[in-house]
Scaffold this active site. Structure first.
Site, PDB file in Angstrom:
ATOM      1  N   LEU A  10      28.832  28.976 -60.577  1.00 39.32           N
ATOM      2  CA  LEU A  10      29.746  27.895 -60.168  1.00 39.32           C
ATOM      3  C   LEU A  10      28.974  26.636 -59.759  1.00 39.32           C
ATOM      4  O   LEU A  10      28.956  25.639 -60.488  1.00 39.32           O
ATOM      5  CB  LEU A  10      30.637  28.387 -59.021  1.00 39.32           C
ATOM      6  CG  LEU A  10      31.637  27.382 -58.477  1.00 39.32           C
ATOM      7  CD1 LEU A  10      32.642  26.955 -59.532  1.00 39.32           C
ATOM      8  CD2 LEU A  10      32.388  27.968 -57.272  1.00 39.32           C
ATOM      9  N   THR A  17      28.567  21.438 -56.069  1.00 36.70           N
ATOM     10  CA  THR A  17      28.920  21.590 -54.654  1.00 36.70           C
ATOM     11  C   THR A  17      27.668  21.532 -53.768  1.00 36.70           C
ATOM     12  O   THR A  17      27.787  21.447 -52.550  1.00 36.70           O
ATOM     13  CB  THR A  17      29.670  22.926 -54.408  1.00 36.70           C
ATOM     14  OG1 THR A  17      29.084  23.931 -55.213  1.00 36.70           O
ATOM     15  CG2 THR A  17      31.133  22.805 -54.743  1.00 36.70           C
ATOM     16  N   LYS A  45      19.768  26.632 -53.226  1.00 42.37           N
ATOM     17  CA  LYS A  45      20.638  26.740 -54.405  1.00 42.37           C
ATOM     18  C   LYS A  45      20.691  28.175 -54.937  1.00 42.37           C
ATOM     19  O   LYS A  45      19.653  28.801 -55.138  1.00 42.37           O
ATOM     20  CB  LYS A  45      20.173  25.788 -55.502  1.00 42.37           C
ATOM     21  CG  LYS A  45      20.492  24.343 -55.162  1.00 42.37           C
ATOM     22  CD  LYS A  45      20.294  23.423 -56.341  1.00 42.37           C
ATOM     23  CE  LYS A  45      20.685  22.007 -55.949  1.00 42.37           C
ATOM     24  NZ  LYS A  45      20.303  21.036 -56.971  1.00 42.37           N
ATOM     25  N   SER A 114      29.451  33.997 -59.238  1.00 47.23           N
ATOM     26  CA  SER A 114      28.925  33.069 -58.233  1.00 47.23           C
ATOM     27  C   SER A 114      28.596  33.775 -56.920  1.00 47.23           C
ATOM     28  O   SER A 114      29.214  34.777 -56.574  1.00 47.23           O
ATOM     29  CB  SER A 114      29.982  31.990 -57.966  1.00 47.23           C
ATOM     30  OG  SER A 114      29.697  31.270 -56.794  1.00 47.23           O
ATOM     31  N   LYS A 145      21.973  37.581 -55.782  1.00 47.51           N
ATOM     32  CA  LYS A 145      21.042  37.269 -56.874  1.00 47.51           C
ATOM     33  C   LYS A 145      19.654  37.086 -56.256  1.00 47.51           C
ATOM     34  O   LYS A 145      19.571  36.534 -55.174  1.00 47.51           O
ATOM     35  CB  LYS A 145      21.432  35.953 -57.565  1.00 47.51           C
ATOM     36  CG  LYS A 145      22.836  35.946 -58.172  1.00 47.51           C
ATOM     37  CD  LYS A 145      23.221  34.518 -58.588  1.00 47.51           C
ATOM     38  CE  LYS A 145      24.685  34.422 -58.975  1.00 47.51           C
ATOM     39  NZ  LYS A 145      25.149  33.058 -59.241  1.00 47.51           N
ATOM     40  N   GLU A 169      23.417  29.492 -65.857  1.00 51.26           N
ATOM     41  CA  GLU A 169      22.921  29.447 -64.467  1.00 51.26           C
ATOM     42  C   GLU A 169      22.073  28.207 -64.212  1.00 51.26           C
ATOM     43  O   GLU A 169      21.436  27.701 -65.119  1.00 51.26           O
ATOM     44  CB  GLU A 169      22.018  30.665 -64.226  1.00 51.26           C
ATOM     45  CG  GLU A 169      22.626  31.760 -63.402  1.00 51.26           C
ATOM     46  CD  GLU A 169      22.871  31.397 -61.942  1.00 51.26           C
ATOM     47  OE1 GLU A 169      22.358  30.371 -61.450  1.00 51.26           O
ATOM     48  OE2 GLU A 169      23.596  32.153 -61.273  1.00 51.26           O
ATOM     49  N   ASP A 170      22.042  27.763 -62.962  1.00 48.02           N
ATOM     50  CA  ASP A 170      21.166  26.632 -62.624  1.00 48.02           C
ATOM     51  C   ASP A 170      20.085  27.039 -61.613  1.00 48.02           C
ATOM     52  O   ASP A 170      19.252  26.214 -61.258  1.00 48.02           O
ATOM     53  CB  ASP A 170      21.974  25.470 -62.025  1.00 48.02           C
ATOM     54  CG  ASP A 170      22.456  25.790 -60.630  1.00 48.02           C
ATOM     55  OD1 ASP A 170      22.976  26.918 -60.420  1.00 48.02           O
ATOM     56  OD2 ASP A 170      22.307  24.955 -59.736  1.00 48.02           O
TER      57      ASP A 170
HETATM   58  P1  B16 Z   1      29.261  29.826 -49.739  1.00 50.32           P
HETATM   59  P2  B16 Z   1      26.554  29.601 -56.921  1.00 50.32           P
HETATM   60  C1  B16 Z   1      26.009  29.324 -54.321  1.00 50.32           C
HETATM   61  O1  B16 Z   1      26.860  29.110 -55.396  1.00 50.32           O
HETATM   62  C2  B16 Z   1      25.316  28.033 -53.932  1.00 50.32           C
HETATM   63  O2  B16 Z   1      24.464  27.597 -54.975  1.00 50.32           O
HETATM   64  C3  B16 Z   1      24.480  28.273 -52.696  1.00 50.32           C
HETATM   65  O3  B16 Z   1      23.846  27.079 -52.309  1.00 50.32           O
HETATM   66  C4  B16 Z   1      25.386  28.788 -51.554  1.00 50.32           C
HETATM   67  O4  B16 Z   1      24.636  29.065 -50.404  1.00 50.32           O
HETATM   68  C5  B16 Z   1      26.103  30.044 -52.039  1.00 50.32           C
HETATM   69  O5  B16 Z   1      26.830  29.762 -53.223  1.00 50.32           O
HETATM   70  C6  B16 Z   1      27.054  30.598 -51.004  1.00 50.32           C
HETATM   71  O6  B16 Z   1      28.110  29.688 -50.838  1.00 50.32           O
HETATM   72  O7  B16 Z   1      28.714  29.363 -48.443  1.00 50.32           O
HETATM   73  O8  B16 Z   1      30.360  28.949 -50.294  1.00 50.32           O
HETATM   74  O9  B16 Z   1      29.678  31.270 -49.710  1.00 50.32           O
HETATM   75  O10 B16 Z   1      25.471  28.700 -57.436  1.00 50.32           O
HETATM   76  O11 B16 Z   1      26.138  31.064 -56.883  1.00 50.32           O
HETATM   77  O12 B16 Z   1      27.874  29.379 -57.594  1.00 50.32           O
HETATM   78 MG    MG Z   2      24.292  27.751 -59.024  1.00 42.35          MG
END
Ligand code: B16
Ligand code: MG
Length: 218
Positions: A10, A17, A45, A114, A145, A169-170
């Site tokens: 995501l 985000t 990230k 995500s 991950k 993925e990034d």
């Molecule tokens: P939350 P992804 C990740 O999203 C973010 O890249 C990472 O920076 C963040 O800490 C993590 O989600 C948890 O996010 O606080 O909203 O649960 O790249 O895996 O989509």
């Molecule tokens: Mg990401």
């Protein structure tokens, strides 16, 4: 030839985000008395919320009791949600809406994969939630991950064989997770950092429909 399936990360793939996470983590760091730079934010990230806090506290050389950590993670998330609840479709990263619509029209299954616990809310804000055949996020996994759990659950939900799954993925940890799962990995962003990916793209704008057609064929 078996049917291909796609799994999208995501943050950094569908929407940026990271900039909102950064603002919220920076405020928390400043409140604790230290600075937090955008470069340091790169370390967060793709990393889970709990691990993000640990990294932040290591940067500031701050140690806190567990109860306090839970409280400040809640505060950080509430601050972050103030930005998220203002998001709209205009924030979808370049080319991604077209890609998702193409897959949908051609009956190619796709899931979210995500680390975020806010993923469903974000997809709702972007008006994308109904397009996805499956959603696997931070609420559905016990291991973050680079553990492949998130992608393997997604493959299962899509009824797809991992070797037929293509992960976008990034984050380094995300590319690693996809590789461990035996999936094809596409890394979006810094080619050096993401050199473990099977395919590297500078940005989502390079994920064209022609490329999708090729990936489905192979
Ligand atoms: P939350 P992804 C990740 O999203 C973010 O890249 C990472 O920076 C963040 O800490 C993590 O989600 C948890 O996010 O606080 O909203 O649960 O790249 O895996 O989509
Ligand atoms: Mg990401």
């Amino acid at each position: 030839m078996s049917k291909k399936a796609f799994i999208f990360d995501l943050d950094g793939v569908i929407v940026d985000t990271a900039k909102y996470h950064y603002k919220a983590w920076k405020k928390l760091a400043n409140d604790l008395g230290f600075d937090f730079t955008e470069t340091q934010n790169e370390l967060l990230k793709g990393v889970s919320r709990v691990r993000s806090l640990e990294i932040l506290l290591e940067i500031g050389n701050v140690s806190l009791p567990e109860g306090e950590k839970t409280k400040i993670m809640q505060d950080k998330n509430e601050h972050y949600l103030q930005y998220i609840t203002k998001m709209g479709q205009e924030e979808i990263l370049e080319g991604m809406y077209k890609v998702l619509l193409y897959l949908k029209k051609n009956n190619i299954p796709f899931s979210l994969g995500s680390a975020s616990k806010n993923a469903r809310l974000i997809l709702t804000q972007l008006d994308l939630i109904d397009l996805f055949d499956a959603i696997v996020d931070g609420n559905d996994v016990s291991k973050a991950k680079p553990d492949p759990e998130v992608f393997l659950i997604a493959a299962q939900k899509l009824n797809a064989n991992p070797k037929d799954c293509i992960v976008i993925e990034d984050a380094i940890a995300g590319v690693e997770a996809a590789n461990i799962a035996g999936m094809t990995s596409i890394g979006i962003g810094d080619k050096k950092a993401l050199n473990a990916a099977d395919i590297n793209l500078d940005s989502t704008a390079e994920l064209t429909i022609d490329m999708i057609k090729e990936l489905i064929k192979n």
